[in-house]
Motif scaffolding. Structure first.
Motif, mmCIF file in Angstrom:
data_model
loop_
_atom_site.group_PDB
_atom_site.id
_atom_site.type_symbol
_atom_site.label_atom_id
_atom_site.label_comp_id
_atom_site.label_asym_id
_atom_site.label_seq_id
_atom_site.Cartn_x
_atom_site.Cartn_y
_atom_site.Cartn_z
ATOM 1 N N GLY A 65 1.837 5.446 -1.649
ATOM 2 C CA GLY A 65 2.351 6.092 -2.848
ATOM 3 C C GLY A 65 2.254 7.598 -2.681
ATOM 4 O O GLY A 65 1.520 8.088 -1.817
ATOM 5 N N VAL A 84 0.835 -1.202 0.000
ATOM 6 C CA VAL A 84 0.000 0.000 0.000
ATOM 7 C C VAL A 84 0.869 1.251 0.000
ATOM 8 O O VAL A 84 2.033 1.215 0.403
ATOM 9 C CB VAL A 84 -0.951 0.048 1.230
ATOM 10 N N ASP A 92 8.020 3.992 -8.245
ATOM 11 C CA ASP A 92 8.973 4.335 -9.321
ATOM 12 C C ASP A 92 8.942 3.339 -10.473
ATOM 13 O O ASP A 92 9.337 3.671 -11.592
ATOM 14 C CB ASP A 92 10.405 4.471 -8.756
ATOM 15 N N ASN A 142 9.662 -7.460 -9.381
ATOM 16 C CA ASN A 142 10.026 -8.852 -9.130
ATOM 17 C C ASN A 142 8.892 -9.499 -8.326
ATOM 18 O O ASN A 142 8.605 -9.070 -7.207
ATOM 19 C CB ASN A 142 11.334 -8.879 -8.324
ATOM 20 N N HIS A 164 8.461 -5.740 0.664
ATOM 21 C CA HIS A 164 8.674 -4.458 -0.019
ATOM 22 C C HIS A 164 7.406 -3.615 -0.045
ATOM 23 O O HIS A 164 6.317 -4.090 0.259
ATOM 24 C CB HIS A 164 9.204 -4.679 -1.436
ATOM 25 N N GLY A 165 7.572 -2.343 -0.429
ATOM 26 C CA GLY A 165 6.449 -1.424 -0.537
ATOM 27 C C GLY A 165 5.866 -1.435 -1.941
ATOM 28 O O GLY A 165 6.059 -2.391 -2.708
ATOM 29 N N SER A 166 5.166 -0.352 -2.281
ATOM 30 C CA SER A 166 4.417 -0.304 -3.538
ATOM 31 C C SER A 166 5.278 0.122 -4.730
ATOM 32 O O SER A 166 4.796 0.153 -5.858
ATOM 33 C CB SER A 166 3.232 0.651 -3.380
ATOM 34 N N ALA A 167 6.546 0.460 -4.461
ATOM 35 C CA ALA A 167 7.515 0.805 -5.516
ATOM 36 C C ALA A 167 6.909 1.669 -6.623
ATOM 37 O O ALA A 167 6.910 1.276 -7.791
ATOM 38 C CB ALA A 167 8.127 -0.477 -6.107
ATOM 39 N N GLU A 211 -1.186 3.452 4.806
ATOM 40 C CA GLU A 211 -0.516 2.584 5.783
ATOM 41 C C GLU A 211 -1.395 2.335 7.009
ATOM 42 O O GLU A 211 -1.299 1.288 7.657
ATOM 43 C CB GLU A 211 0.822 3.196 6.231
HETATM 44 P P1 NAD Z 1 9.641 0.235 -1.718
HETATM 45 O O1 NAD Z 1 9.903 -1.066 -1.071
HETATM 46 O O2 NAD Z 1 8.331 0.418 -2.359
HETATM 47 O O3 NAD Z 1 10.764 0.535 -2.815
HETATM 48 C C1 NAD Z 1 12.146 0.660 -2.482
HETATM 49 C C2 NAD Z 1 12.980 0.391 -3.757
HETATM 50 O O4 NAD Z 1 12.949 -0.998 -4.037
HETATM 51 C C3 NAD Z 1 12.432 1.088 -4.998
HETATM 52 O O5 NAD Z 1 13.495 1.492 -5.809
HETATM 53 C C4 NAD Z 1 11.644 0.008 -5.709
HETATM 54 O O6 NAD Z 1 11.555 0.172 -7.103
HETATM 55 C C5 NAD Z 1 12.407 -1.251 -5.333
HETATM 56 N N1 NAD Z 1 11.515 -2.399 -5.215
HETATM 57 C C6 NAD Z 1 10.604 -2.662 -4.228
HETATM 58 N N2 NAD Z 1 9.958 -3.792 -4.477
HETATM 59 C C7 NAD Z 1 10.443 -4.282 -5.635
HETATM 60 C C8 NAD Z 1 10.152 -5.428 -6.425
HETATM 61 N N3 NAD Z 1 9.237 -6.323 -6.060
HETATM 62 N N4 NAD Z 1 10.842 -5.598 -7.572
HETATM 63 C C9 NAD Z 1 11.780 -4.731 -7.953
HETATM 64 N N5 NAD Z 1 12.099 -3.628 -7.253
HETATM 65 C C10 NAD Z 1 11.438 -3.403 -6.108
HETATM 66 O O7 NAD Z 1 9.870 1.360 -0.589
HETATM 67 P P2 NAD Z 1 9.629 2.940 -0.659
HETATM 68 O O8 NAD Z 1 10.002 3.456 -1.999
HETATM 69 O O9 NAD Z 1 10.277 3.464 0.548
HETATM 70 O O10 NAD Z 1 8.069 3.100 -0.468
HETATM 71 C C11 NAD Z 1 7.130 3.287 -1.521
HETATM 72 C C12 NAD Z 1 5.733 3.290 -0.932
HETATM 73 O O11 NAD Z 1 5.455 2.001 -0.356
HETATM 74 C C13 NAD Z 1 5.535 4.287 0.203
HETATM 75 O O12 NAD Z 1 4.267 4.874 0.055
HETATM 76 C C14 NAD Z 1 5.613 3.457 1.459
HETATM 77 O O13 NAD Z 1 4.888 4.011 2.529
HETATM 78 C C15 NAD Z 1 4.996 2.174 0.990
HETATM 79 N N6 NAD Z 1 5.382 0.953 1.759
HETATM 80 C C16 NAD Z 1 4.415 0.028 1.941
HETATM 81 C C17 NAD Z 1 4.726 -1.161 2.576
HETATM 82 C C18 NAD Z 1 3.660 -2.187 2.710
HETATM 83 O O14 NAD Z 1 2.631 -2.084 2.065
HETATM 84 N N7 NAD Z 1 3.844 -3.216 3.520
HETATM 85 C C19 NAD Z 1 6.037 -1.405 3.017
HETATM 86 C C20 NAD Z 1 7.005 -0.444 2.784
HETATM 87 C C21 NAD Z 1 6.672 0.745 2.136
#
Ligand code: NAD
Length: 355
Positions: free
Chosen positions: A76, A74, A284, A292, A279-282, A89
Motif C-alpha cells: 500500500g 500485502v 483504493d 470481491n 490481486h493486490g491490496s487494492a 512485498e
Molecule cells: P491491485 O490488484 O491491488 O488493484 C488493481 C485494481 O483492481 C484496483 O482498482 C482495485 O480496486 C481492483 N481490485 C483488486 N482486487 C479487487 C477485488 N478483490 N475486488 C474488487 N476490485 C479489486 O493492484 P495495484 O493497485 O497495482 O496494487 C496495490 C498494492 O497491492 C500495491 O502495494 C502492490 O504492491 C500490492 N500487490 C500485492 C500483491 C500481493 O499481495 N500478492 C499482488 C499485487 C499487488
C-alpha cells in the motif's frame, strides 16, 4: 479431519476478503464435519507497523508449522517509500522461499454469466477452463545478475539457470494435474533458441511414457501467447518456466475479465502450500466493503483440493460460487454499473449456497 490454517490477512482489502474466507471455511467444516483451526498472524505493512519487519519470525514459524497458509494481500502507498528489502512485498517473497513453494498454480475459469465481462468476445472465452503451472523458484529471476562497464558502455548479464531436478519436479506436477483433469498437458518453452528450453523439452519427452493417459503438446512461448487470445479453450494444463509463466499468466488472467475472481496456489514438496487471490491490496477500495471475495473463496477451494485432498468439499465451494453468480449477485467490480452487493453480503450468499 482436523487442519491448522495460518491466516495472513495483510493489508488493504486483505483483512476483508480473508475474514469472509474464514467464515466460508467454517461453513465447509460444519457441512462436512471437519475442524479447521485458525491462527492469525501479521505480514506486510501490518507487520512493519507492529514489529518493524514485513515477515516477523513468529509469523514464519507459525506458517512452517501449519497445514496450509491463506494470505490476503500485502502493500500500500503508506509503505511505498521504504527501501526494497524492507517493503511489504519482501515479506511475501521471503515467505514463498521459506515454504519452498516451487509451483504456482493459476486456474483460469470463465464463469458463464460473466463471459461478457472479458475484453475478448464472449464466443471466444465461453467455457474457458485451464490451469497454468508456473515454476516459481528458479530460472532467470533467481540466477546471478551483473552490471559492468564494457567497451561499448554498460554491459549487463542475467543468468538463466535450471537443474534437471527442478525441471523434472515441475513437469511431473503438470502431468499429475493433467491426469486429474482433461488429460492434456501443454509444455511451453523456447526450445528453438534456449538451451534451458531444450533440456525442458527433453525431460518432458522422457517423462511422457510414464503418463500414457496424458497427451503432451509442446508450444513455443511466442505461439502460446498468441494461442491464449486466439483460442483459449484449447488448453487444459499449461506448464512452463518462471518468466514465461509470469507473463502468460497475467495475459491469461485478462480472459476472465476481473482480477477479483482469480485464485492461486503455490505448492512445494509436501510442506504447507500458500493460497492467495492474485490481486493486490487494492488500497483504493479498502475498508469500504467493495472488495470481491470470490478470488479468495476460489483460493480456499484450491486449499481444500490440493492442500487437504478434500475434492468434494472443494467442488462444493466452486459450485456455491457458480450458483451465486448465476443467480445474478455481483460485487461492484463485476456489476458493470448495475446493482451490487458488499463483500460481506457476497460472503453470506456463498455460505448459504454451500449449505
Ligand atoms: P491491485 O490488484 O491491488 O488493484 C488493481 C485494481 O483492481 C484496483 O482498482 C482495485 O480496486 C481492483 N481490485 C483488486 N482486487 C479487487 C477485488 N478483490 N475486488 C474488487 N476490485 C479489486 O493492484 P495495484 O493497485 O497495482 O496494487 C496495490 C498494492 O497491492 C500495491 O502495494 C502492490 O504492491 C500490492 N500487490 C500485492 C500483491 C500481493 O499481495 N500478492 C499482488 C499485487 C499487488
Amino acid at each position: 479431519m482436523e487442519k491448522r490454517i495460518v491466516v495472513l490477512p495483510g493489508d488493504g482489502i486483505g483483512p476483508e476478503v480473508t475474514g469472509e474466507a474464514v467464515r466460508l471455511l467454517g461453513a465447509v467444516g460444519e457441512r462436512f464435519g471437519h475442524r479447521f483451526e485458525f491462527q492469525f498472524a501479521k505480514i506486510g505493512g501490518a507487520a512493519i507497523d507492529e514489529t518493524g519487519v514485513p515477515l516477523p519470525d513468529e509469523t514464519l514459524r507459525a506458517c512452517l508449522a501449519s497445514d496450509a497458509v491463506l494470505l490476503g494481500a500485502v502493500g500500500g502507498p503508506r509503505w511505498d517509500r521504504l527501501p526494497g528489502p524492507q517493503r511489504p512485498e519482501a515479506g511475501l517473497l521471503k515467505l514463498r522461499k521459506a515454504l519452498g513453494v516451487y509451483a504456482n498454480l493459476r486456474p483460469i475459469t470463465v464463469h458463464a454469466p460473466l463471459a461478457g465481462a472479458s475484453t475478448l468476445k464472449p464466443e471466444v472465452v465461453e467455457g474457458v477452463d485451464f490451469v497454468i503451472v508456473r515454476e516459481l523458484t528458479g530460472g532467470l529471476y533467481f540466477g546471478a545478475k551483473e552490471r559492468r562497464q564494457g567497451e561499448h558502455g554498460v554491459e549487463v548479464t542475467d543468468t538463466l539457470v535450471y537443474t534437471e531436478q527442478e525441471v523434472e519436479r515441475i513437469l511431473r506436477l503438470g502431468f499429475e494435474l493433467a491426469r486429474q483433469r482433461r488429460r492434456h498437458l501443454t509444455s511451453v518453452d523456447k526450445a528453438n533458441v534456449l538451451e534451458s528450453s531444450r533440456l525442458w523439452r527433453e525431460i518432458a519427452e522422457r517423462l511422457a511414457p510414464e503418463y500414457p493417459d496424458v497427451t503432451l503438446t509442446h508450444l513455443l512461448v511466442d505461439n502460446a501467447a498468441m494461442q491464449l487470445v486466439k483460442n483459449p479453450r484449447q488448453f487444459d494444463v499449461i506448464v512452463t518456466e518462471n518468466m514465461f509463466g509470469d507473463i502468460l499468466s497475467d495475459e491469461a488472467a485478462m480472459i476472465t475479465g476481473s482480477i477479483g475472481l482469480l485464485p492461486s496456489a503455490s505448492l512445494g514438496s509436501g510442506g504447507p502450500g500458500l493460497y492467495e487471490p492474485i490481486h493486490g491490496s487494492a488500497p483504493d477500495i479498502a475498508g469500504q466493503g467493495l472488495a470481491n471475495p470470490l478470488a479468495t473463496f476460489a483460493s480456499v477451494a484450491m486449499m481444500l483440493d490440493y492442500g487437504f485432498g478434500l475434492a468434494e468439499e472443494a467442488a462444493a465451494v466452486r459450485r456455491a460460487i457458480a450458483e451465486v453468480l448465476s443467480e445474478g449477485w455481483r460485487t461492484a467490480d463485476i456489476a458493470a454499473g448495475g446493482p451490487a452487493i458488499s463483500t460481506e453480503q457476497m460472503g453470506e450468499k456463498v455460505r448459504n449456497a454451500l449449505r
